[in-house]
Motif scaffolding. Structure first.
Motif, PDB file in Angstrom:
ATOM      1  N   GLN A 157       0.786  -1.229  -0.014  1.00 56.43           N
ATOM      2  CA  GLN A 157       0.007   0.010   0.159  1.00 56.43           C
ATOM      3  C   GLN A 157       0.859   1.281  -0.051  1.00 56.43           C
ATOM      4  O   GLN A 157       0.488   2.221  -0.634  1.00 56.43           O
ATOM      5  CB  GLN A 157      -0.718   0.081   1.272  1.00 56.43           C
ATOM      6  N   ASP A 183       3.994   1.628  -1.075  1.00 58.30           N
ATOM      7  CA  ASP A 183       4.484   1.932  -2.412  1.00 58.30           C
ATOM      8  C   ASP A 183       3.550   2.322  -3.582  1.00 58.30           C
ATOM      9  O   ASP A 183       3.609   3.148  -4.415  1.00 58.30           O
ATOM     10  CB  ASP A 183       5.018   0.405  -2.909  1.00 58.30           C
ATOM     11  N   TYR A 184       2.191   1.846  -3.400  1.00 61.48           N
ATOM     12  CA  TYR A 184       1.142   2.127  -4.179  1.00 61.48           C
ATOM     13  C   TYR A 184       0.850   3.706  -3.861  1.00 61.48           C
ATOM     14  O   TYR A 184       0.977   4.450  -4.992  1.00 61.48           O
ATOM     15  CB  TYR A 184      -0.047   1.449  -4.119  1.00 61.48           C
ATOM     16  N   TYR A 193       0.313   6.815  -6.249  1.00 62.54           N
ATOM     17  CA  TYR A 193      -0.930   7.398  -6.778  1.00 62.54           C
ATOM     18  C   TYR A 193      -1.680   7.910  -5.558  1.00 62.54           C
ATOM     19  O   TYR A 193      -3.028   8.330  -5.562  1.00 62.54           O
ATOM     20  CB  TYR A 193      -1.960   6.053  -6.844  1.00 62.54           C
ATOM     21  N   TRP A 242       6.899  -2.230  -5.229  1.00 61.31           N
ATOM     22  CA  TRP A 242       5.904  -3.158  -5.528  1.00 61.31           C
ATOM     23  C   TRP A 242       5.340  -2.708  -7.069  1.00 61.31           C
ATOM     24  O   TRP A 242       5.218  -3.662  -7.962  1.00 61.31           O
ATOM     25  CB  TRP A 242       4.791  -3.259  -4.600  1.00 61.31           C
ATOM     26  N   LEU A 243       5.139  -1.171  -7.327  1.00 59.95           N
ATOM     27  CA  LEU A 243       4.605  -1.204  -8.478  1.00 59.95           C
ATOM     28  C   LEU A 243       5.737  -1.456  -9.840  1.00 59.95           C
ATOM     29  O   LEU A 243       5.349  -1.981 -11.050  1.00 59.95           O
ATOM     30  CB  LEU A 243       4.488   0.531  -8.598  1.00 59.95           C
ATOM     31  N   TYR A 247       2.938   2.952 -16.186  1.00 54.66           N
ATOM     32  CA  TYR A 247       2.254   2.226 -14.777  1.00 54.66           C
ATOM     33  C   TYR A 247       0.719   2.281 -15.373  1.00 54.66           C
ATOM     34  O   TYR A 247      -0.031   1.465 -15.049  1.00 54.66           O
ATOM     35  CB  TYR A 247       2.412   2.908 -13.739  1.00 54.66           C
ATOM     36  N   LEU A 292      -1.775  -0.650 -13.625  1.00 52.21           N
ATOM     37  CA  LEU A 292      -1.463  -0.907 -12.302  1.00 52.21           C
ATOM     38  C   LEU A 292      -2.333  -0.772 -11.171  1.00 52.21           C
ATOM     39  O   LEU A 292      -2.551  -1.369 -10.003  1.00 52.21           O
ATOM     40  CB  LEU A 292      -0.021  -0.251 -12.201  1.00 52.21           C
ATOM     41  N   GLN A 293      -3.261   0.411 -11.214  1.00 51.82           N
ATOM     42  CA  GLN A 293      -4.303   0.814 -10.290  1.00 51.82           C
ATOM     43  C   GLN A 293      -5.162  -0.553 -10.084  1.00 51.82           C
ATOM     44  O   GLN A 293      -5.508  -0.791  -9.009  1.00 51.82           O
ATOM     45  CB  GLN A 293      -4.939   1.816 -10.550  1.00 51.82           C
ATOM     46  N   PHE A 333      -3.345  -3.189  -8.362  1.00 53.31           N
ATOM     47  CA  PHE A 333      -3.269  -3.263  -6.955  1.00 53.31           C
ATOM     48  C   PHE A 333      -4.584  -3.434  -6.256  1.00 53.31           C
ATOM     49  O   PHE A 333      -4.703  -4.182  -5.355  1.00 53.31           O
ATOM     50  CB  PHE A 333      -2.857  -1.781  -6.731  1.00 53.31           C
ATOM     51  N   GLU A 360      -5.413  -6.062  -3.368  1.00 48.73           N
ATOM     52  CA  GLU A 360      -5.651  -5.871  -2.158  1.00 48.73           C
ATOM     53  C   GLU A 360      -6.834  -6.768  -1.651  1.00 48.73           C
ATOM     54  O   GLU A 360      -6.746  -7.154  -0.390  1.00 48.73           O
ATOM     55  CB  GLU A 360      -6.135  -4.139  -1.933  1.00 48.73           C
TER      56      GLU A 360
END
Ligand code: GPP
Ligand code: MG
Ligand code: MG
Ligand code: MG
Length: 350
Positions: A239, A241-242, A246, A266-267, A302, A307-308, A311, A315
């Motif tokens: 989280q 790193d996200y 973002y 992580w991304l 990304y 990538l969103q 993620f 999650e």
């Protein structure tokens, strides 16, 4: 002594902050040091700037966990103070790590204000301030717990967790050295190893381990719980790193630097898993550079790789997996402890 607070989150927070004032006052009257007016003011301001301004999740979790382990019964004033002092020791540890981490990561802001070392009057005095924060911890532990049967275990625990975190920070930093190899080393196992050590032990295992020691428990008997907390810590750092890319800086209180710093985030690991040869070239040419156009190209890639959504799916799966392992725990009270901790971070925006 004031009774343990009950009720609303705001009351719990303000009672906890009351213990901070008391601990700070004790440290500023430490007979082992002959404070001058200037040094007293420096430490006072340095503490206020760096210790109490975060989410306080780690510190408050000691109190929360201790109460749940006691079957949800209200804590006595003494029990509340014990748990709060340990909670603040973890917040002090966190402040020490963040002051130094921000120097190493060349960050600009933290908790909505300039990083401590960015203040013109501070600069590299921040290195020593990190050490001062670190050295406050055994002084607080000594004052509150010397003579208790678990005192040595507490000292060992803080020492071991600090050791693990420094090893994780070393991995985080040295993994970025080999730029010629074009991100070849970055993979999920490398990532997990870094974040387990740099984040999970101190942020997740430590608060619950503190509560277990207050209960008179032996930590060797709770290895399953430790493993679940480490998984939660990995999820928490994913989280982080996200949000580095973002998150809204106004909400997370810091401006991301992972792309500029060539971090094994992580991304970037997920981007490498999904990228075709052309997209990999874009990453190789632009990752790890402070040039804002290059950073923008990485972010655009990304987005192109979705990538969103990757993620969001991660999650959802991590949460479901964690709930399954928590519900397999034999103790209902421990299940509550773990669920409460997970509830504090699930879908967090900061
Ligand atoms: C989080 O990494 C890890 C730490 C803050 C541990 C630092 C350890 C030391 C021994 C100094 P991060 O750099 O991603 O955190 P943030 O995003 O908050 O800067
Ligand atoms: Mg860092
Ligand atoms: Mg950092
Ligand atoms: Mg980060």
């Amino acid at each position: 002594m004031a009774a343990a607070p009950n009720g609303k989150a705001a009351d719990l927070r303000s009672a906890f902050l009351g213990v901070y004032d008391r601990l700070k006052a004790d440290l500023l009257q430490d007979p082992a040091f002959d404070f001058t007016e200037d040094s007293k003011n420096w430490v006072d301001r340095m503490l206020d700037y760096n210790v109490p301004g975060g989410k306080l999740n780690r510190g408050l979790s000691v109190i929360d966990s201790y109460q749940l382990l006691k079957g949800g019964k209200e804590l006595t004033a003494e029990e509340y103070l014990d748990a709060s002092v340990l909670g603040w020791c973890i917040e002090w540890l966190q402040a020490y790590f963040l002051v130094l981490d921000d120097i190493m990561d060349e960050s600009h802001t933290r908790r909505g204000q300039p990083c401590w070392f960015r203040r013109p009057e501070v600069g590299m005095i921040a290195v020593n301030d990190g050490l001062v924060l670190r050295n406050h911890i055994p002084r607080m532990l000594n004052k509150q717990f010397k003579g208790r049967p678990y005192y040595a275990d507490l000292l060992d625990l803080f020492n071991e967790v600090e050791f693990q975190t420094t090893q994780g920070q070393m991995l985080d930093l040295i993994t970025t050295l080999d730029k010629e190899n074009n991100l070849n080393k970055y993979s999920l196992p490398v990532y997990r190893r870094i974040v387990t050590y740099k984040t999970a032990f101190y942020s997740f295992y430590l608060p619950v381990a503190c509560a277990l020691l207050l209960m008179g428990e032996s930590l060797d008997k709770h290895l399953d719980v430790k493993n679940i907390l480490i998984e939660m810590g990995v999820y928490f750092q994913v989280q982080d790193d996200y949000l580095d890319c973002y998150g809204d800086p106004k909400v997370i209180g810091k401006i991301g630097t992972d792309i500029e710093d060539y971090k094994c985030s992580w991304l970037v690991v997920k981007a490498l898993e999904r990228a075709n040869e052309h997209q990999k070239t874009i990453l190789y040419e632009n990752y790890g550079n402070t040039d804002s156009e290059k950073v923008a190209k990485v972010k655009a890639l990304y987005n192109e790789l979705g990538l969103q959504n990757v993620f969001l799916e991660y999650e959802r799966e991590s949460y479901a997996q964690l709930i399954l392992s928590i519900e397999a725990q034999p103790s209902k009270a421990m299940q509550e402890v773990l669920k409460s901790f997970l509830g504090k971070i699930y879908k967090r925006q900061k």
